[in-house]
Design a protein around this motif. Structure first.
Motif, mmCIF file in Angstrom:
data_model
loop_
_atom_site.group_PDB
_atom_site.id
_atom_site.type_symbol
_atom_site.label_atom_id
_atom_site.label_comp_id
_atom_site.label_asym_id
_atom_site.label_seq_id
_atom_site.Cartn_x
_atom_site.Cartn_y
_atom_site.Cartn_z
ATOM 1 N N ARG A 132 0.591 -1.391 -0.126
ATOM 2 C CA ARG A 132 -0.055 -0.378 -0.304
ATOM 3 C C ARG A 132 1.263 1.207 0.176
ATOM 4 O O ARG A 132 0.519 2.805 -0.635
ATOM 5 C CB ARG A 132 -0.472 -0.125 0.726
ATOM 6 C CG ARG A 132 -2.255 0.277 0.470
ATOM 7 C CD ARG A 132 -2.945 0.489 1.898
ATOM 8 N NE ARG A 132 -2.771 -0.538 2.448
ATOM 9 C CZ ARG A 132 -3.616 -0.208 4.471
ATOM 10 N NH1 ARG A 132 -4.276 0.484 4.361
ATOM 11 N NH2 ARG A 132 -3.237 -1.171 5.372
ATOM 12 N N GLU A 133 1.895 1.174 0.632
ATOM 13 C CA GLU A 133 2.386 2.578 0.658
ATOM 14 C C GLU A 133 3.775 3.411 -0.269
ATOM 15 O O GLU A 133 4.397 3.817 -0.585
ATOM 16 C CB GLU A 133 3.938 1.947 1.385
ATOM 17 C CG GLU A 133 3.750 2.474 3.152
ATOM 18 C CD GLU A 133 4.143 1.456 4.478
ATOM 19 O OE1 GLU A 133 5.078 1.524 4.247
ATOM 20 O OE2 GLU A 133 2.981 1.653 5.178
ATOM 21 N N THR A 134 3.416 1.727 -2.089
ATOM 22 C CA THR A 134 4.184 2.284 -2.488
ATOM 23 C C THR A 134 3.439 2.991 -3.645
ATOM 24 O O THR A 134 2.151 3.006 -3.514
ATOM 25 C CB THR A 134 4.932 0.942 -3.868
ATOM 26 O OG1 THR A 134 3.485 0.076 -2.969
ATOM 27 C CG2 THR A 134 5.948 0.399 -2.581
ATOM 28 N N SER A 135 4.242 3.310 -4.839
ATOM 29 C CA SER A 135 3.806 3.863 -5.993
ATOM 30 C C SER A 135 2.991 2.917 -6.532
ATOM 31 O O SER A 135 3.257 1.939 -6.672
ATOM 32 C CB SER A 135 4.479 3.907 -7.115
ATOM 33 O OG SER A 135 4.456 4.458 -8.729
ATOM 34 N N PRO A 136 2.225 3.901 -7.478
ATOM 35 C CA PRO A 136 0.900 2.831 -7.962
ATOM 36 C C PRO A 136 1.344 2.162 -8.798
ATOM 37 O O PRO A 136 0.849 0.640 -9.706
ATOM 38 C CB PRO A 136 0.186 3.701 -8.445
ATOM 39 C CG PRO A 136 -0.248 4.954 -8.414
ATOM 40 C CD PRO A 136 1.109 4.708 -7.686
ATOM 41 N N LEU A 137 2.359 2.628 -9.545
ATOM 42 C CA LEU A 137 3.663 1.329 -10.742
ATOM 43 C C LEU A 137 4.788 0.871 -10.266
ATOM 44 O O LEU A 137 5.073 0.324 -11.205
ATOM 45 C CB LEU A 137 4.171 3.108 -11.716
ATOM 46 C CG LEU A 137 3.736 4.016 -12.274
ATOM 47 C CD1 LEU A 137 4.511 4.744 -13.159
ATOM 48 C CD2 LEU A 137 2.414 2.778 -13.351
ATOM 49 N N GLN A 138 4.698 0.357 -8.942
ATOM 50 C CA GLN A 138 5.689 -0.603 -8.363
ATOM 51 C C GLN A 138 5.346 -1.422 -9.153
ATOM 52 O O GLN A 138 6.589 -2.648 -9.390
ATOM 53 C CB GLN A 138 5.423 -0.531 -6.981
ATOM 54 C CG GLN A 138 6.326 -0.900 -6.143
ATOM 55 C CD GLN A 138 7.864 -0.212 -6.243
ATOM 56 O OE1 GLN A 138 7.666 0.732 -6.714
ATOM 57 N NE2 GLN A 138 8.755 -0.745 -6.125
#
Ligand code: ASP
Length: 431
Positions: A132-138
């Motif tokens: 959840r804490e990462t970029s949507p592109l992770q």
């Protein structure tokens, strides 16, 4: 005797043995002396998955020889995966709204479930935190390995190995044939060896599933906790079974003229294994072997569509996430508007793509669906007691969807083998 019968007998005996040992108070005997054989069986399947992905994708792409064909097939695969998953979620939402499984849980059951499983739920919620804490592109970033050899030693990095194998296969097509010949022959030989190893592993499948199911039965939680969850479990199961027996057979017939009997006869061992292991990744070697050697999907299509499907296409997981989210909202007395429910179609589709192909992964990503819809994540505790059997069933749907995609795409590209050329003794390890 056909392999699927042997596996079914192993499963039934495993369940019976588990119950017997439970009655005799011998749970520890099963955990200490039976379960390890199940673990060995899963390990050996996982062990072969990486070499299989590498060898089969490289061989498949090198055989295709045509770059435009590869990109066309890639586009179709992704389109199928997205559409079928979105349909599965929508179907789950519809069912959950019609049945209203949350209304069958009384206040007492709700409190007991929330209290009993709050610790387990917290573990899953924490596991979802990183996603959840990462970029949507992770997820896109995660697809590309920074160290190939590191990726190949980690079963969680299958997508990275797929990425490398595709790149390698494409490069192989682009270099002169006199240079690529040897490399292609090596991977093609490796592919055959790996497929034979899968036959050998499957020889031990009845014992493997016996151990897995016996171990599962002795670990079943207290039955009194399950009573409020029966309608929820039935709702998920009915949705999944309709996908399996109605949706995919219809697609297979419409797009590839393949009847359900041929499909299930070929794929049953893989489906039973998916059920016993709850892992699409562990089942992948068998899914590929059955799809190519028994159902007749050409290796060129299967090698690309199936590994990708095992890691990103999870219709069963998506349907389950939709029903579970609505069920938790209903039990927690949260009214979801139509637009909030429609958002679940998007989030559950993405969450299922992000779910790892291992037991219980769908539940971790359910946390994200709940959070997006404003449903308290602690509600996860409500569905814990019944999650494992539903995980087993949704894994069957997940691999069945992958195989349906492989058939439809192969048939569209003229890459289905003539059924008369298939070897009826292909599962015999000495043939
Ligand atoms: N066990 C599922 C699979 O491997 C994923 C999940 O829904 O938990 O396909």
């Amino acid at each position: 005797m056909k392999l699927h019968w042997k596996i079914l007998i192993g499963m039934v005996l495993g369940v019976a043995f588990g119950f017997l040992m439970n009655q005799m108070g011998q749970k520890e005997f099963v955990s200490d002396w039976v379960k390890p054989f199940g673990t060995i069986f899963i390990n050996v399947l996982k062990m072969i998955a990486m070499p299989l992905i590498l060898a089969s994708i490289i061989t498949g792409l090198a055989d295709l020889k045509d770059f435009s064909k590869i990109s066309k097939m890639g586009g179709k695969t992704i389109a199928y995966y997205l559409c079928s998953t979105a349909i599965a979620v929508s179907f789950g939402l519809l069912l959950a709204n019609i049945v209203n499984p949350g209304s069958f849980v009384n206040d007492g059951a709700r409190t007991t479930l929330l209290e009993t499983f709050s610790g387990d739920a917290t573990v899953k919620i924490e596991a979802a935190q990183a996603a959840r804490e990462t970029s949507p592109l992770q997820p896109l970033v995660d697809m590309v390995p920074d160290n190939l050899f590191f990726a190949m030693t980690n079963n969680g990095s299958m997508l990275q190995v797929i990425f490398f194998a595709i790149l390698f296969g494409i490069a192989l097509i682009l270099i002169p044939e006199e240079k690529s010949k040897g490399v292609t022959a090596f991977f093609s030989g490796l592919n055959d060896v790996v497929l034979k190893i899968i036959d050998i592993i499957m020889f031990t499948a009845p014992l493997g599933v016996f151990s897995l199911l016996a171990a599962l039965i002795v670990e079943i939680p207290d039955a009194s906790l399950l009573s409020g969850l029966v309608v929820y479990a039935i709702t998920v199961a009915v949705g999944l079974l309709l996908m399996l027996f109605l949706f995919y057979p219809t697609l297979l017939y419409l797009f590839a003229r393949i009847g359900p009997v041929r499909f299930f006869k070929a794929m049953m061992p893989a489906q039973l294994l998916a059920f016993s292991t709850s892992s699409s990744a562990a089942t992948l070697p068998v899914t590929m072997e059955r799809a190519t050697e028994h159902l007749g999907v050409d290796d060129d299509a299967a090698s690309f569509v199936l590994p990708l499907g095992a890691t990103i296409n999870m219709d069963g997981t998506a349907l389950y996430q939709a029903v579970a989210a609505i069920f938790i909202a209903q039990v927690m007395n949260i009214d979801l508007t139509i637009s909030e429910q429609l958002m679940i179609i998007v989030t559950a589709t993405l969450a299922s793509i992000g779910s790892a192909a291992v037991p219980g992964a769908g539940m971790v990503m359910l946390v994200i669906v709940l959070a997006q819809a404003g449903i308290p994540e602690a509600g996860l505790a409500l569905i814990f007691a019944i999650d494992r059997p539903l995980d087993m069933l949704r894994t069957v749907i997940n691999i069945s969807s992958d195989t349906t995609a492989a058939v439809i795409i192969a048939s569209g590209e003229g890459l289905m083998k003539d059924p008369s050329t298939l070897d009826p003794y292909a599962e015999d390890i000495l043939s």
